[in-house]
Design a protein around this motif. Structure first.
Motif, PDB file in Angstrom:
ATOM      1  N   LYS A 135       0.974  -1.275   0.028  1.00 31.01           N
ATOM      2  CA  LYS A 135       0.159   0.127  -0.032  1.00 31.01           C
ATOM      3  C   LYS A 135       0.949   1.223   0.134  1.00 31.01           C
ATOM      4  CE  LYS A 135      -4.420   1.365  -0.148  1.00 31.01           C
ATOM      5  NZ  LYS A 135      -5.139   0.797  -1.188  1.00 31.01           N
ATOM      6  N   ASP A 136       1.973   1.320   0.613  1.00 29.49           N
ATOM      7  CA  ASP A 136       2.877   2.400   0.737  1.00 29.49           C
ATOM      8  C   ASP A 136       3.440   2.488  -0.615  1.00 29.49           C
ATOM      9  OD1 ASP A 136       2.341   3.134   3.176  1.00 29.49           O
ATOM     10  OD2 ASP A 136       4.299   2.208   4.318  1.00 29.49           O
ATOM     11  N   LYS A 167      14.626   6.508  -3.800  1.00 23.98           N
ATOM     12  CA  LYS A 167      15.147   5.828  -2.748  1.00 23.98           C
ATOM     13  C   LYS A 167      14.047   5.166  -1.923  1.00 23.98           C
ATOM     14  CE  LYS A 167      16.865   8.048   0.762  1.00 23.98           C
ATOM     15  NZ  LYS A 167      17.734   8.821   1.581  1.00 23.98           N
ATOM     16  N   LEU A 168      13.050   5.724  -1.550  1.00 24.65           N
ATOM     17  CA  LEU A 168      12.019   5.188  -1.025  1.00 24.65           C
ATOM     18  C   LEU A 168      11.238   3.716  -1.457  1.00 24.65           C
ATOM     19  CD1 LEU A 168      10.397   5.196   1.837  1.00 24.65           C
ATOM     20  CD2 LEU A 168       9.011   7.171   0.905  1.00 24.65           C
ATOM     21  N   LEU A 172      11.198  -0.011   0.152  1.00 23.28           N
ATOM     22  CA  LEU A 172      10.021  -0.960   0.229  1.00 23.28           C
ATOM     23  C   LEU A 172      10.079  -2.102  -0.639  1.00 23.28           C
ATOM     24  CD1 LEU A 172       7.481   2.187   0.158  1.00 23.28           C
ATOM     25  CD2 LEU A 172       8.010   0.641   2.284  1.00 23.28           C
ATOM     26  N   GLU A 173      10.505  -2.080  -1.887  1.00 22.45           N
ATOM     27  CA  GLU A 173      10.789  -3.172  -2.781  1.00 22.45           C
ATOM     28  C   GLU A 173      11.600  -4.120  -2.250  1.00 22.45           C
ATOM     29  OE1 GLU A 173      11.612  -1.591  -6.342  1.00 22.45           O
ATOM     30  OE2 GLU A 173       9.358  -1.383  -7.068  1.00 22.45           O
ATOM     31  N   GLN A 174      12.462  -4.031  -1.166  1.00 26.42           N
ATOM     32  CA  GLN A 174      13.139  -4.839  -0.519  1.00 26.42           C
ATOM     33  C   GLN A 174      12.573  -5.630   0.509  1.00 26.42           C
ATOM     34  OE1 GLN A 174      17.163  -3.342   0.513  1.00 26.42           O
ATOM     35  NE2 GLN A 174      16.939  -1.897  -0.857  1.00 26.42           N
ATOM     36  N   GLY A 175      11.296  -5.419   0.819  1.00 26.37           N
ATOM     37  CA  GLY A 175      10.378  -5.791   1.884  1.00 26.37           C
ATOM     38  C   GLY A 175      10.506  -5.421   3.279  1.00 26.37           C
ATOM     39  N   LYS A 176      11.230  -3.900   3.180  1.00 31.13           N
ATOM     40  CA  LYS A 176      11.614  -3.152   4.503  1.00 31.13           C
ATOM     41  C   LYS A 176      10.566  -2.100   4.769  1.00 31.13           C
ATOM     42  CE  LYS A 176      16.611  -4.022   4.085  1.00 31.13           C
ATOM     43  NZ  LYS A 176      17.669  -3.261   3.919  1.00 31.13           N
ATOM     44  N   SER A 177      10.325  -1.784   5.730  1.00 30.92           N
ATOM     45  CA  SER A 177       9.474  -0.836   6.348  1.00 30.92           C
ATOM     46  C   SER A 177      10.094   0.512   6.425  1.00 30.92           C
ATOM     47  CB  SER A 177       8.737  -1.220   7.672  1.00 30.92           C
ATOM     48  OG  SER A 177       7.947  -2.214   7.582  1.00 30.92           O
ATOM     49  N   ALA A 178       9.208   1.621   6.144  1.00 29.97           N
ATOM     50  CA  ALA A 178       9.798   2.873   5.812  1.00 29.97           C
ATOM     51  C   ALA A 178      10.408   3.549   7.162  1.00 29.97           C
ATOM     52  CB  ALA A 178       8.599   3.889   5.399  1.00 29.97           C
ATOM     53  N   PRO A 189      10.291  15.884   6.331  1.00 26.92           N
ATOM     54  CA  PRO A 189       8.812  16.530   6.128  1.00 26.92           C
ATOM     55  C   PRO A 189       8.035  15.708   4.886  1.00 26.92           C
ATOM     56  CG  PRO A 189      10.139  18.169   5.338  1.00 26.92           C
ATOM     57  CD  PRO A 189      11.077  16.892   6.394  1.00 26.92           C
ATOM     58  N   LEU A 190       8.780  15.419   3.907  1.00 29.85           N
ATOM     59  CA  LEU A 190       8.186  14.679   2.687  1.00 29.85           C
ATOM     60  C   LEU A 190       7.694  13.252   3.156  1.00 29.85           C
ATOM     61  CD1 LEU A 190      10.965  15.194  -0.076  1.00 29.85           C
ATOM     62  CD2 LEU A 190       8.952  16.409   0.116  1.00 29.85           C
ATOM     63  N   LEU A 191       8.520  12.535   4.006  1.00 22.51           N
ATOM     64  CA  LEU A 191       7.968  11.388   4.613  1.00 22.51           C
ATOM     65  C   LEU A 191       6.886  11.511   5.383  1.00 22.51           C
ATOM     66  CD1 LEU A 191       8.440   8.119   4.716  1.00 22.51           C
ATOM     67  CD2 LEU A 191       9.662   8.560   6.746  1.00 22.51           C
ATOM     68  N   GLN A 192       6.677  12.571   6.137  1.00 23.92           N
ATOM     69  CA  GLN A 192       5.812  12.573   7.218  1.00 23.92           C
ATOM     70  C   GLN A 192       4.341  13.072   6.461  1.00 23.92           C
ATOM     71  OE1 GLN A 192       6.988  15.612   9.805  1.00 23.92           O
ATOM     72  NE2 GLN A 192       8.535  14.411  10.968  1.00 23.92           N
ATOM     73  N   GLU A 193       4.475  13.870   5.383  1.00 18.99           N
ATOM     74  CA  GLU A 193       3.208  14.364   4.879  1.00 18.99           C
ATOM     75  C   GLU A 193       2.644  13.071   3.938  1.00 18.99           C
ATOM     76  OE1 GLU A 193       4.996  16.350   0.763  1.00 18.99           O
ATOM     77  OE2 GLU A 193       4.644  17.479   2.364  1.00 18.99           O
ATOM     78  N   MET A 194       3.363  12.164   3.702  1.00 20.72           N
ATOM     79  CA  MET A 194       2.508  11.018   2.951  1.00 20.72           C
ATOM     80  C   MET A 194       1.745  10.128   3.806  1.00 20.72           C
ATOM     81  SD  MET A 194       5.348   9.753  -0.003  1.00 20.72           S
ATOM     82  CE  MET A 194       6.689   9.674   1.042  1.00 20.72           C
ATOM     83  N   GLN A 195       2.036  10.184   5.335  1.00 20.57           N
ATOM     84  CA  GLN A 195       1.344   9.245   6.138  1.00 20.57           C
ATOM     85  C   GLN A 195       1.463   7.755   5.825  1.00 20.57           C
ATOM     86  OE1 GLN A 195      -2.752  11.451   6.361  1.00 20.57           O
ATOM     87  NE2 GLN A 195      -2.132  11.339   8.437  1.00 20.57           N
TER      88      GLN A 195
END
Length: 365
Positions: A135-136, A167-168, A172-178, A189-195
């Protein structure tokens, strides 16, 4: 400060039992009130012995504890990111929470069917991880499409954003969580705004049987090893045992029951405190004869920000804060004794409030 922890997990892992135990927390202690705002949302008092001690010393007319909101989210199944089961509702409910309590089944019981036919908490964890990561990925890729044209024209901000999103996506495609991605300052802030779902802080709750409630078991050890790699916390409790504790009305009976199990307090008390910490919250106190009260603030709040939690006028007209350290208040026994001992400090706008501070604010509006 309505910040929420969401309880997630596969079906039949003990989520609802645990939530119901939290809902019955008032039966475990007079300091554990609970009210239902809607069927799956509970506002639960955070157990804090410091508040009890201040109440004992001050003898106020009223006592107000601090609270945390816990949301029981419907069980997830494989394919949730594509709308399977209650997938869209489940993922939408997680998005509105600020942190995740992930319940994992770490007990064997032939009478309780597991959706995948066997007990494997790491597999269960990965099922949910994958759905959240998928979903992310959708969210990040949609964001990339929005800035793609601007980046192609050479817009510097758009280029930086595209670099971060790429990069993100790779992470995620490596099966890792953000939440595990190391960020540069401009990326936060770019990460935060995507929730993002996998960016939320997480605590793994291992639901065990009675024999494992003190020392854990092999399932728990596997979860701890994985959580250590992620930098996440682990809490061990028995939801069925917590249900039994919640049914005991008499305080002495509860104490005896806990003692027989080798426990000092109910597991839900630890869970509530862990949820509070997971949200990066801390507590300061106001203490007077009319009221002793615990106030919730974000860690790192300045004195004016903390004052604003009481009333916005307190922050706008902030002059100074009079601060007593909790340990000094308890050691000396009263505010007057603290003042006479020269232990009360006067702090200005830059002061960062510490967990447990007892405070009075001076302000002018």
């Amino acid at each position: 400060m309505a910040l929420q922890c969401g309880i997630v997990g596969l079906p039949n892992v003990g989520k609802s039992t645990l939530f119901n135990c939290l809902s019955n927390a008032k039966a475990q202690s007079a300091n554990f009130p609970f009210c239902t705002i809607e069927p799956n949302l509970g506002v639960i008092t955070v157990p804090d012995p410091r508040l009890n001690k201040l109440t004992e010393l001050v003898q106020p007319q009223n006592v107000v504890p601090t609270t945390v909101e816990i949301v029981d989210i419907a069980g997830l199944v494989k394919g949730a990111s594509k709308g399977e089961g209650l997938g869209n509702k489940f993922l939408g409910n997680i998005r509105t929470t600020d942190a995740i309590l992930h319940v994992l089944r770490c007990f064997e019981d032939d009478n309780i069917v597991h959706v995948d036919g066997s007990i494997d908490p790491i597999r269960d964890k990965e099922v949910i991880d994958v759905e959240l990561q998928l979903k992310d990925l959708e969210t990040v890729e949609a964001r990339m499409q929005k800035v793609k044209k601007a980046a192609q024209t050479g817009d510097k901000d758009a280029v930086k954003q595209m670099t971060f999103y790429s990069k993100l996506v790779a992470y995620l495609e490596q099966g890792k969580s953000a939440r595990g991605l190391e960020l540069e300052e401009f990326e936060e802030p770019l990460l935060q705004e995507m929730q993002l779902l996998t960016a939320k802080p997480i605590l793994y709750v291992c639901n065990v049987d009675e024999a494992s409630v003190v020392s854990g078991n092999d399932h728990v050890e596997r979860v701890k090893a994985v959580a250590l790699e992620e930098g996440a916390g682990v809490l061990v409790l028995g939801a069925a045992i917590e249900a039994d504790i919640a049914e005991l009305e008499d305080a002495e009976e509860r104490e005896l029951f806990l003692g027989d199990l080798g426990l000092e307090e109910p597991g839900v008390a630890k869970l509530i405190r862990e949820a509070y910490a997971l949200l990066d919250l801390q507590t300061y106190f106001t203490a007077g004869v009319k009221e002793v009260r615990a106030w919730t603030i974000r860690r790192g709040y300045t004195a004016p920000q903390a004052a604003g939690v009481i009333h916005t006028d307190f922050e706008k007209g902030f002059i100074r804060a009079e601060v007593i350290k909790y340990d000094d208040f308890v050691a000396l026994g009263s505010e007057l004794a603290v003042k006479e001992a020269g232990k009360l400090s006067v702090e200005g706008k830059e002061y960062k409030v510490q967990d447990g501070d007892v405070m009075h604010f001076r302000f002018n509006v």
